[in-house]
Design a protein around this motif. Structure first.
Motif, mmCIF file in Angstrom:
data_model
loop_
_atom_site.group_PDB
_atom_site.id
_atom_site.type_symbol
_atom_site.label_atom_id
_atom_site.label_comp_id
_atom_site.label_asym_id
_atom_site.label_seq_id
_atom_site.Cartn_x
_atom_site.Cartn_y
_atom_site.Cartn_z
ATOM 1 N N TYR A 107 12.784 1.403 7.090
ATOM 2 C CA TYR A 107 11.597 1.433 6.713
ATOM 3 C C TYR A 107 11.188 2.282 5.592
ATOM 4 O O TYR A 107 10.222 2.008 4.905
ATOM 5 N N THR A 108 11.820 3.317 5.557
ATOM 6 C CA THR A 108 11.010 4.508 4.816
ATOM 7 C C THR A 108 11.652 4.410 3.448
ATOM 8 O O THR A 108 10.713 4.401 2.406
ATOM 9 N N PHE A 109 12.852 4.319 2.955
ATOM 10 C CA PHE A 109 13.335 4.353 1.861
ATOM 11 C C PHE A 109 12.796 3.319 0.959
ATOM 12 O O PHE A 109 12.203 3.368 -0.216
ATOM 13 N N PRO A 110 12.905 2.012 1.424
ATOM 14 C CA PRO A 110 12.349 0.754 0.677
ATOM 15 C C PRO A 110 10.682 0.994 0.270
ATOM 16 O O PRO A 110 10.385 0.870 -0.943
ATOM 17 N N LEU A 111 10.066 1.545 1.119
ATOM 18 C CA LEU A 111 8.538 1.642 0.722
ATOM 19 C C LEU A 111 8.231 2.901 -0.461
ATOM 20 O O LEU A 111 7.653 2.730 -0.930
ATOM 21 N N GLU A 112 9.189 3.943 -0.070
ATOM 22 C CA GLU A 112 8.884 5.122 -0.747
ATOM 23 C C GLU A 112 9.451 4.593 -2.278
ATOM 24 O O GLU A 112 8.683 4.715 -3.197
ATOM 25 N N ALA A 113 10.518 3.818 -2.555
ATOM 26 C CA ALA A 113 11.189 3.398 -3.739
ATOM 27 C C ALA A 113 9.896 2.468 -4.261
ATOM 28 O O ALA A 113 9.733 2.640 -5.700
ATOM 29 N N SER A 114 9.171 1.927 -3.584
ATOM 30 C CA SER A 114 8.320 0.844 -4.020
ATOM 31 C C SER A 114 7.114 1.395 -4.771
ATOM 32 O O SER A 114 6.514 1.027 -5.437
ATOM 33 N N LEU A 115 7.011 2.637 -4.232
ATOM 34 C CA LEU A 115 5.806 3.314 -4.909
ATOM 35 C C LEU A 115 5.893 4.043 -6.407
ATOM 36 O O LEU A 115 5.230 4.762 -7.039
ATOM 37 N N SER A 116 7.289 3.597 -6.912
ATOM 38 C CA SER A 116 7.419 3.785 -8.494
ATOM 39 C C SER A 116 6.342 2.921 -9.220
ATOM 40 O O SER A 116 6.137 3.144 -10.461
ATOM 41 N N ARG A 122 -1.139 4.563 -6.519
ATOM 42 C CA ARG A 122 -2.551 4.843 -6.551
ATOM 43 C C ARG A 122 -3.196 4.428 -5.377
ATOM 44 O O ARG A 122 -4.119 5.068 -4.732
ATOM 45 N N SER A 123 -3.125 3.239 -5.123
ATOM 46 C CA SER A 123 -3.811 2.688 -4.086
ATOM 47 C C SER A 123 -3.326 3.405 -2.672
ATOM 48 O O SER A 123 -4.083 3.682 -1.668
ATOM 49 N N VAL A 124 -1.904 3.605 -2.276
ATOM 50 C CA VAL A 124 -1.468 4.137 -1.190
ATOM 51 C C VAL A 124 -2.085 5.562 -1.167
ATOM 52 O O VAL A 124 -2.647 6.272 -0.077
ATOM 53 N N TYR A 125 -1.911 6.277 -2.049
ATOM 54 C CA TYR A 125 -2.342 7.796 -2.031
ATOM 55 C C TYR A 125 -3.853 8.003 -1.912
ATOM 56 O O TYR A 125 -4.491 8.865 -1.212
ATOM 57 N N THR A 126 -4.535 7.119 -2.621
ATOM 58 C CA THR A 126 -6.062 7.235 -2.547
ATOM 59 C C THR A 126 -6.482 7.004 -1.095
ATOM 60 O O THR A 126 -7.335 7.718 -0.456
ATOM 61 N N ARG A 127 -5.839 5.899 -0.533
ATOM 62 C CA ARG A 127 -6.304 5.556 1.124
ATOM 63 C C ARG A 127 -5.936 6.695 1.884
ATOM 64 O O ARG A 127 -6.639 7.030 2.843
ATOM 65 N N CYS A 128 -4.653 7.183 1.683
ATOM 66 C CA CYS A 128 -4.211 8.289 2.551
ATOM 67 C C CYS A 128 -5.045 9.507 2.664
ATOM 68 O O CYS A 128 -5.440 10.256 3.578
ATOM 69 N N ILE A 129 -5.459 10.111 1.322
ATOM 70 C CA ILE A 129 -6.313 11.087 1.321
ATOM 71 C C ILE A 129 -7.747 10.791 1.771
ATOM 72 O O ILE A 129 -8.391 11.658 2.566
ATOM 73 N N ARG A 130 -8.238 9.594 1.608
ATOM 74 C CA ARG A 130 -9.483 9.384 2.294
ATOM 75 C C ARG A 130 -9.368 9.359 3.885
ATOM 76 O O ARG A 130 -10.368 9.663 4.732
ATOM 77 N N LYS A 131 -8.383 8.580 4.426
ATOM 78 C CA LYS A 131 -8.117 8.495 5.909
ATOM 79 C C LYS A 131 -8.281 10.156 6.404
ATOM 80 O O LYS A 131 -8.529 10.233 7.490
ATOM 81 N N ILE A 146 10.394 10.505 -4.878
ATOM 82 C CA ILE A 146 11.240 11.074 -5.884
ATOM 83 C C ILE A 146 10.427 10.822 -7.301
ATOM 84 O O ILE A 146 11.012 11.528 -8.210
ATOM 85 N N ASP A 147 9.691 9.980 -7.359
ATOM 86 C CA ASP A 147 8.869 9.519 -8.502
ATOM 87 C C ASP A 147 8.002 10.756 -9.165
ATOM 88 O O ASP A 147 6.853 11.021 -8.455
ATOM 89 N N VAL A 148 8.463 11.233 -10.318
ATOM 90 C CA VAL A 148 7.577 12.176 -10.686
ATOM 91 C C VAL A 148 5.962 11.965 -11.090
ATOM 92 O O VAL A 148 4.892 12.686 -10.633
ATOM 93 N N ALA A 149 5.735 10.803 -11.871
ATOM 94 C CA ALA A 149 4.423 10.484 -12.072
ATOM 95 C C ALA A 149 3.736 10.142 -10.804
ATOM 96 O O ALA A 149 2.535 10.646 -10.943
ATOM 97 N N GLY A 150 4.426 9.610 -9.880
ATOM 98 C CA GLY A 150 3.582 9.312 -8.749
ATOM 99 C C GLY A 150 3.083 10.623 -7.865
ATOM 100 O O GLY A 150 2.262 10.597 -7.227
#
Ligand code: GUN
Ligand code: FE
Length: 460
Positions: A107-116, A122-131, A146-150
């Motif tokens: 579950y976890t590595f595929p999702l995290e990798a996809s956030l490159s 942006r969508s995931v982090y924005t929602r997480c902070i609001r929630k 592991i993505d620096v920009a993200g």
């Protein structure tokens, strides 16, 4: 509102000590333009407070916003979530029958990798902070990916939303598939440094957002990487966050991967990663000797009962950790944990402690007061903000939530507002109202949330 003096009037509840909540009624808490609590007037006449605005402070009425909590509402310190993965937020509730090591792969590595993908991040982090803000989390210790920009984006979004945060770029150079891994230790450390520099540029004082050195956990890091990150911690004096002794299989794996390293805690200690600023998530299977080592180094534990139950890691013995002198807070561990709510983590800390008690240790039970301490003051200590947030004291910052419970009238009706599952009949004592909130409350009860005096969430 930031930039204005503010007076909060009504009932305030906070942790005075591990096992004691303190209640202030008819009280005024004065917060200055920087968001700092400058005065607390207890037993104050609320109507008078509106009029004379405390002579001697030099505040004029145009300059002051007054917030009054309604009858039955109360102010509570904002929650501190000492451990969660913002990048895993889309997976809350999705874990099947997995346990840690297969959960990571499935579950976890595929999702995290996809956030490159920056748009997805942006969508995931924005929602997480609001929630998390909507659940009253005023401070969070985040893992990104592991993505620096993200990772940098997550820090920027926390700053913009006004959430206090520690933000860590995840370092991992082994164990995971090559499509989600640092190529080598040097590359991982360079990436960690790049993210640290970005966050420091954005918030040079570190008042709101601070970088945190984040080795994922020992099995995902080579010896060289752990050594270099330990050096980085010594060089920068930055906080460190990682996982420890979450499952028995993981503990066994550490034994295989570090045959000369001693215990799991000794492995981290050997690389200089057990510091006063280290946050260790889980500590479910820690031995007493390891707990003593953690306490001696002044490292802290993030207890994550939701995650430990969901992915069947075990039951952390929080009472024993506290008895051995280890400071503890609560973590939601999204998405090992299925809920982004610290209130849910507190409730589950209570239940897990009861399971430990059913195993024969009656003292293990944690009280309402104790789990709410862990959610606020205890958490503040874990993230290095003791004395700054977690309670209502002069000199501390106004990180707070306004909590409302439904008042049932004589006809058995409640008002228009959606106060969720917490019905109060009017005869409950205050400690009973708090217990009802702990066990039945949710984000519908969190009406407003402030960080450093700034309103960062309001329930519509
Ligand atoms: N151990 C290593 N990585 C993780 C993670 O992402 N979540 C949890 N709960 N444990 C971990
Ligand atoms: Fe975790």
């Amino acid at each position: 509102m930031a930039g204005q003096n503010q007076i909060f009037l009504g009932t305030f509840i906070h942790s005075k000590a591990l096992d004691e909540l303190e209640y202030f009624h008819e009280t005024a808490v004065l917060v200055d333009k920087e968001g700092k609590i400058v005065r607390i007037e207890r037993g104050y006449d609320l109507e008078k407070a509106r009029e004379n605005l405390f002579p001697g402070l030099g505040w004029s009425s145009e300059d002051v916003a007054v917030h009054v909590c309604r009858d039955g509402q109360f102010f509570f310190p904002g929650f501190v979530d000492t451990h969660l993965h913002a990048s895993q937020y889309p997976n809350v509730g999705i874990f099947g029958k997995s346990t840690l090591l297969d959960w990571l792969i499935t579950y976890t590595f595929p999702l995290e990798a996809s956030l490159s993908d920056p748009a997805k991040a942006r969508s995931v982090y924005t929602r997480c902070i609001r929630k998390t803000l909507s659940h009253g989390t005023t401070c969070a210790a985040y893992y990104a990916t592991i993505d620096v920009a993200g990772t940098n984006l997550l820090a920027d979004l926390c700053l913009a939303a006004g959430q206090r945060a520690l933000v860590g770029r995840v370092c991992m150079d082994r164990l995971s598939p090559d499509w989600y891994r640092d190529a080598d230790a040097a590359g991982a450390v360079a990436a960690a440094r790049a993210s640290i520099e970005h966050i420091r540029r954005r918030d040079p004082s570190g008042t709101l957002v601070r970088p945190v050195i984040t080795p994922r956990f020992a099995p995902a890091c080579s010896e060289e990487l752990l050594r270099e990150l330990g050096r980085l911690a010594a060089e920068t004096d930055l906080p460190v966050q990682t996982h420890i002794s979450e499952t028995e299989a993981e503990v066994a794996l550490v034994g295989q991967l570090f045959p000369d390293g001693g215990s799991y805690a000794q492995v981290y200690d050997g690389f200089g990663l057990l510091t006063r600023r280290t946050i260790l998530a889980h500590a479910v299977h820690l031995t007493d000797d390891e707990a003593r080592l953690v306490a001696a180094r002044g490292a802290k534990v993030s207890h994550c009962p939701c995650s430990n139950s969901a992915i069947t890691s075990g039951e952390a013995r929080v009472r024993r950790l506290l008895d051995l002198g280890v400071a503890c807070g609560l973590g939601t561990d999204v998405s090992g944990g299925y809920s982004a709510s610290v209130l849910e983590a507190a409730r589950l800390a209570s239940l897990v402690s009861r399971h430990v008690a059913m195993g024969g240790d009656e003292r293990a039970k944690l009280s309402v007061e104790e789990v709410l301490f862990l959610a606020t003051r205890g958490g503040a200590e874990v993230v290095g903000l003791e004395g700054t947030v977690g309670a209502f004291e002069v000199g501390m910052e106004w990180d707070a939530q306004l909590v409302g419970l439904a008042r049932v009238d004589a006809a058995g009706e409640v008002g228009d507002e959606d106060d969720g599952n917490v019905d109060v009949f009017g005869w409950e004592k205050w400690d009973e109202k708090v217990a009802k909130w702990l066990f039945n409350g949710d984000d519908r009860n969190t009406k407003k949330v402030w960080v450093r005096g700034r309103l960062v969430h309001e329930r519509k």
